[in-house]
Design an enzyme around this catalytic site. Structure first.
Site, PDB file in Angstrom:
ATOM      1  N   GLY A  48       0.806  -1.219   0.000  1.00  0.00           N
ATOM      2  CA  GLY A  48       0.000   0.000   0.000  1.00  0.00           C
ATOM      3  C   GLY A  48       0.834   1.262   0.000  1.00  0.00           C
ATOM      4  O   GLY A  48       0.340   2.355  -0.207  1.00  0.00           O
ATOM      5  N   LYS A  70      10.012   2.042  -0.308  1.00  0.00           N
ATOM      6  CA  LYS A  70       8.967   2.051   0.723  1.00  0.00           C
ATOM      7  C   LYS A  70       8.648   3.503   1.080  1.00  0.00           C
ATOM      8  O   LYS A  70       9.555   4.270   1.401  1.00  0.00           O
ATOM      9  CB  LYS A  70       9.477   1.283   1.953  1.00  0.00           C
ATOM     10  CG  LYS A  70       8.436   1.061   3.035  1.00  0.00           C
ATOM     11  CD  LYS A  70       8.983   0.060   4.056  1.00  0.00           C
ATOM     12  CE  LYS A  70       8.063  -0.104   5.245  1.00  0.00           C
ATOM     13  NZ  LYS A  70       8.633  -1.057   6.221  1.00  0.00           N
ATOM     14  N   ASP A  93      -2.109   6.878   2.948  1.00  0.00           N
ATOM     15  CA  ASP A  93      -1.585   7.906   2.033  1.00  0.00           C
ATOM     16  C   ASP A  93      -0.403   7.406   1.211  1.00  0.00           C
ATOM     17  O   ASP A  93       0.144   8.144   0.394  1.00  0.00           O
ATOM     18  CB  ASP A  93      -1.188   9.157   2.825  1.00  0.00           C
ATOM     19  CG  ASP A  93      -0.123   8.865   3.882  1.00  0.00           C
ATOM     20  OD1 ASP A  93       0.352   7.703   3.954  1.00  0.00           O
ATOM     21  OD2 ASP A  93       0.237   9.789   4.633  1.00  0.00           O
ATOM     22  N   GLY A  94       0.020   6.176   1.458  1.00  0.00           N
ATOM     23  CA  GLY A  94       1.128   5.627   0.675  1.00  0.00           C
ATOM     24  C   GLY A  94       2.499   6.163   1.073  1.00  0.00           C
ATOM     25  O   GLY A  94       3.504   5.827   0.454  1.00  0.00           O
ATOM     26  N   ARG A 134      14.778  -0.498  -0.143  1.00  0.00           N
ATOM     27  CA  ARG A 134      15.185  -1.748   0.511  1.00  0.00           C
ATOM     28  C   ARG A 134      15.539  -2.810  -0.513  1.00  0.00           C
ATOM     29  O   ARG A 134      15.015  -2.849  -1.615  1.00  0.00           O
ATOM     30  CB  ARG A 134      14.179  -2.381   1.430  1.00  0.00           C
ATOM     31  CG  ARG A 134      12.986  -1.984   1.699  1.00  0.00           C
ATOM     32  CD  ARG A 134      12.310  -2.895   2.707  1.00  0.00           C
ATOM     33  NE  ARG A 134      10.991  -3.092   2.166  1.00  0.00           N
ATOM     34  CZ  ARG A 134       9.949  -3.485   2.842  1.00  0.00           C
ATOM     35  NH1 ARG A 134      10.075  -3.793   4.093  1.00  0.00           N
ATOM     36  NH2 ARG A 134       8.798  -3.606   2.263  1.00  0.00           N
ATOM     37  N   ASP A 173       1.640 -11.239   6.901  1.00  0.00           N
ATOM     38  CA  ASP A 173       2.082 -10.436   5.754  1.00  0.00           C
ATOM     39  C   ASP A 173       3.475  -9.868   5.979  1.00  0.00           C
ATOM     40  O   ASP A 173       4.065  -9.294   5.058  1.00  0.00           O
ATOM     41  CB  ASP A 173       1.082  -9.302   5.458  1.00  0.00           C
ATOM     42  CG  ASP A 173       0.769  -8.478   6.688  1.00  0.00           C
ATOM     43  OD1 ASP A 173       0.250  -9.043   7.665  1.00  0.00           O
ATOM     44  OD2 ASP A 173       1.060  -7.274   6.683  1.00  0.00           O
ATOM     45  N   ASN A 174       3.996 -10.016   7.195  1.00  0.00           N
ATOM     46  CA  ASN A 174       5.364  -9.565   7.462  1.00  0.00           C
ATOM     47  C   ASN A 174       6.302 -10.754   7.661  1.00  0.00           C
ATOM     48  O   ASN A 174       7.419 -10.589   8.135  1.00  0.00           O
ATOM     49  CB  ASN A 174       5.389  -8.673   8.706  1.00  0.00           C
ATOM     50  CG  ASN A 174       4.655  -7.365   8.485  1.00  0.00           C
ATOM     51  OD1 ASN A 174       4.495  -6.921   7.354  1.00  0.00           O
ATOM     52  ND2 ASN A 174       4.201  -6.741   9.553  1.00  0.00           N
TER      53      ASN A 174
HETATM   54  P1  AMP Z   1       2.534  -2.960   7.967  1.00  0.00           P
HETATM   55  O1  AMP Z   1       1.815  -3.044   9.282  1.00  0.00           O
HETATM   56  O2  AMP Z   1       3.446  -1.792   7.896  1.00  0.00           O
HETATM   57  O3  AMP Z   1       3.203  -4.230   7.618  1.00  0.00           O
HETATM   58  O4  AMP Z   1       1.427  -2.674   6.861  1.00  0.00           O
HETATM   59  C1  AMP Z   1       0.269  -3.458   6.735  1.00  0.00           C
HETATM   60  C2  AMP Z   1      -0.475  -3.094   5.477  1.00  0.00           C
HETATM   61  O5  AMP Z   1      -0.876  -1.726   5.486  1.00  0.00           O
HETATM   62  C3  AMP Z   1       0.323  -3.272   4.194  1.00  0.00           C
HETATM   63  O6  AMP Z   1      -0.579  -3.666   3.204  1.00  0.00           O
HETATM   64  C4  AMP Z   1       0.843  -1.883   3.943  1.00  0.00           C
HETATM   65  O7  AMP Z   1       1.161  -1.683   2.595  1.00  0.00           O
HETATM   66  C5  AMP Z   1      -0.333  -1.046   4.377  1.00  0.00           C
HETATM   67  N1  AMP Z   1       0.063   0.309   4.785  1.00  0.00           N
HETATM   68  C6  AMP Z   1       0.773   0.641   5.866  1.00  0.00           C
HETATM   69  N2  AMP Z   1       0.963   1.978   5.924  1.00  0.00           N
HETATM   70  C7  AMP Z   1       0.372   2.505   4.842  1.00  0.00           C
HETATM   71  C8  AMP Z   1       0.214   3.826   4.334  1.00  0.00           C
HETATM   72  N3  AMP Z   1       0.720   4.889   4.948  1.00  0.00           N
HETATM   73  N4  AMP Z   1      -0.468   3.973   3.178  1.00  0.00           N
HETATM   74  C9  AMP Z   1      -0.997   2.919   2.541  1.00  0.00           C
HETATM   75  N5  AMP Z   1      -0.878   1.659   2.966  1.00  0.00           N
HETATM   76  C10 AMP Z   1      -0.206   1.433   4.105  1.00  0.00           C
HETATM   77 MG    MG Z   2       4.052  -5.158   6.241  1.00  0.00          MG
END
Ligand code: AMP
Ligand code: MG
Length: 512
Positions: free
Chosen positions: A99, A120, A132-133, A183, A259-260
């Site tokens: 995301g 990232k 917000d990506g 990364r 997912d991690n």
């Molecule tokens: P994470 O907890 O960082 O592993 O993220 C879990 C999910 O949320 C993944 O699909 C990420 O791509 C998405 N995600 C985390 N932060 C953002 C963000 N700021 N904008 C869009 N997607 C996000």
């Molecule tokens: Mg993740």
């Protein structure tokens, strides 16, 4: 250095060789990184760049900065956001995906290894959902520091090639400066990738994904009687090894969602991660982990839980009959406990200077950990100082040395109950005698596995706070120091020391 946004130009310095992009369209969404206003390069990892065949001059130049900011898509890149699902804190989400990240493509390193190059914080993608990506600079610098520290500790991990400040602000609880991390990974495929297709009952895609992973990461599995079972067994083995190594250095991942969980066996997705200071298995830093699901002491069992989800996703590939598939998956998962226990005792035995495993060693280690837990003894310092205690056993030896005496006093100072500590010490010293190796040799080997320096959470936070004020020196100093974590350097004593009570950081934030 400020850069104006420019149009796409060629950067032939990166020789891409993309294989994931050749998979069918339902594996990803093609999406370009979103350009940022005023990129400024804050860190670039020249040795890693060289390993990828990138010239140091180019890495230091404006073109590289534009690529790492997402402002230029280099020639040969096929940017995409990967599709994956995942269990977040135990709850299944059928679609997550990248995301806020974009896979630029793959590069074959000078080592012949295929590496993913990933940005990232590179802007919105079709998987962004409400996000917000973007990424604040703090988490970008945290990942840069901690992932490189893990690498220097010899623990499999994604690497950091570059950190860029975007010149834009990202709104979280407050507006924060934005950042982009480049990364590098053996492969960013996660357990969640398999869950994504399993949830859709897309067995064809599942098989293609498994074949892709086998070809890229586990070629030996292709020769096995049941290649998909061999893949499962491989991932179980690498996770058991990885988590044992985390436990050895006191690393808390913080968000062990599926997912991690990396299929390549790397430490992946550094969010609210941190190293333990005082040892307690219930330690949690992550602000969002209110139930302690991902507490330090639970990591081994969560690893198994994640592998169970992986096995579940693989079921349609394991055997024709479902019963048989379940049996095979169960048998494989059941090996995890022993594999983890073996890997863990390898790690902890080495930390205690023991070269062979004996029946009584586990109790010796457990009793030390229990004593440490009762007094919140500093995990890193205690094990590091044990090396001195090994050598200082003989009064004619190191004990005369004032440094050694200070070390031993500091070690004893970790424990409130001196008698309990001295009893344990005497027991351990007797066990070392049975090693029949010179104590100096044992002590030196202990110093090769018990780091002098870890990325202490308060130091990481201080480095981030300073970077937010525009001062990168603490980040750079810490990063430099963490490159040789096993070398005892007196001038780094302050960085190595546990936090004073007022310096302690109890919570970390994902910053997502
Ligand atoms: P994470 O907890 O960082 O592993 O993220 C879990 C999910 O949320 C993944 O699909 C990420 O791509 C998405 N995600 C985390 N932060 C953002 C963000 N700021 N904008 C869009 N997607 C996000
Ligand atoms: Mg993740």
């Amino acid at each position: 250095m400020k850069m104006k946004q420019t149009t796409v130009i060629a950067a032939p310095e990166i020789r891409f060789d993309n294989s994931f992009a050749a998979l069918p369209a339902r594996f990803y969404a093609k999406v370009e990184p979103q350009p940022v206003k005023a990129p400024e390069i804050l860190a670039v990892n020249v040795p890693l760049g060289e390993q990828l065949g990138l010239a140091p001059d180019w890495l230091a130049g404006p073109e590289a900065m534009a690529v790492f900011a997402g402002n230029r898509v280099p020639e040969g890149a096929q940017p995409l956001a990967m599709a994956y699902a995942g269990h977040q804190f135990g709850h299944f989400v059928p679609q997550l995906g990248d995301g806020r990240a974009v896979l630029l493509g793959e590069v074959i390193g000078t080592d012949g290894v295929r590496w993913d190059m990933h940005l990232k914080g590179a802007g919105r993608t079709p998987f962004s959902r409400g996000g917000d990506g973007r990424a604040p600079l703090g988490p970008v610098l945290r990942e840069y520091l901690v992932s490189e520290a893990m690498h220097a500790l010899g623990i499999p991990t994604t690497r950091a090639l570059a950190a860029v400040a975007t010149g834009e602000s990202v709104l979280r609880e407050e507006p924060l400066p934005g950042g982009v991390l480049t990364r590098i990974s053996r492969s960013l495929i996660r357990v969640g990738h398999f869950q994504y297709f399993a949830a859709r009952e897309d067995v064809l895609a599942l098989a293609m994904l498994a074949d892709y992973v086998i070809d890229r990461l586990v070629p030996a599995a292709a020769e096995a009687e049941n290649p998909y079972l061999a893949l499962l067994e491989h991932v179980i083995a690498t996770q058991a090894q990885l988590i044992a190594q985390w436990q050895g250095v006191g690393f808390i991942h913080g968000v062990m969602n599926t997912d991690n969980c990396s299929i390549a066996g790397e430490t992946l997705d550094y969010g609210p991660c941190a190293f333990l200071d005082g040892y307690h298995p219930e330690t949690v830093f992550s602000y969002i982990d209110r139930m302690g699901r991902y507490a330090f002491g639970r990591q081994p069992e969560i690893g198994k839980w994640n592998l169970l989800q992986f096995a579940g996703a693989l079921l349609p590939l394991l055997a024709r009959s479902e019963d048989q598939a379940v049996r095979l998956a169960q048998q494989a998962i059941e090996t995890y406990d022993d594999q983890f226990a073996n890997a863990y005792w390898d790690v902890m035995g080495a930390k205690l200077g023991l070269s062979e495993k004996r029946e009584e060693d586990q109790a010796l280690c457990r009793d030390l950990l229990k004593m440490m837990q009762d007094d919140l003894a500093d995990y890193t310092l205690t094990f590091r100082l044990l090396a001195t205690a090994a050598e200082g056993q003989d009064d004619t030896n190191g004990m005369n040395d004032t440094n050694a005496a200070a070390d031993l006093a500091a070690l004893e100072g970790q424990f409130a109950d001196r008698n309990r500590w001295r009893d344990w010490l005497a027991r351990w010293r007797r066990r070392l005698q049975a090693e029949q190796r010179p104590l100096a040799v044992i002590a030196e080997q202990m110093r090769q596995v018990n780091p002098f320096l870890i990325a202490r959470n308060h130091r990481v936070e201080q480095a981030i706070a300073a970077a937010y004020r525009g001062d990168l020196r603490p980040f750079e100093m810490l990063h430099e120091a963490l490159k040789q974590p096993f070398e005892e350097k007196p001038h780094l004593a302050a960085l190595a020391a546990p936090p004073k009570p007022h310096e302690q950081v109890r919570q970390t934030f994902c910053g997502t």
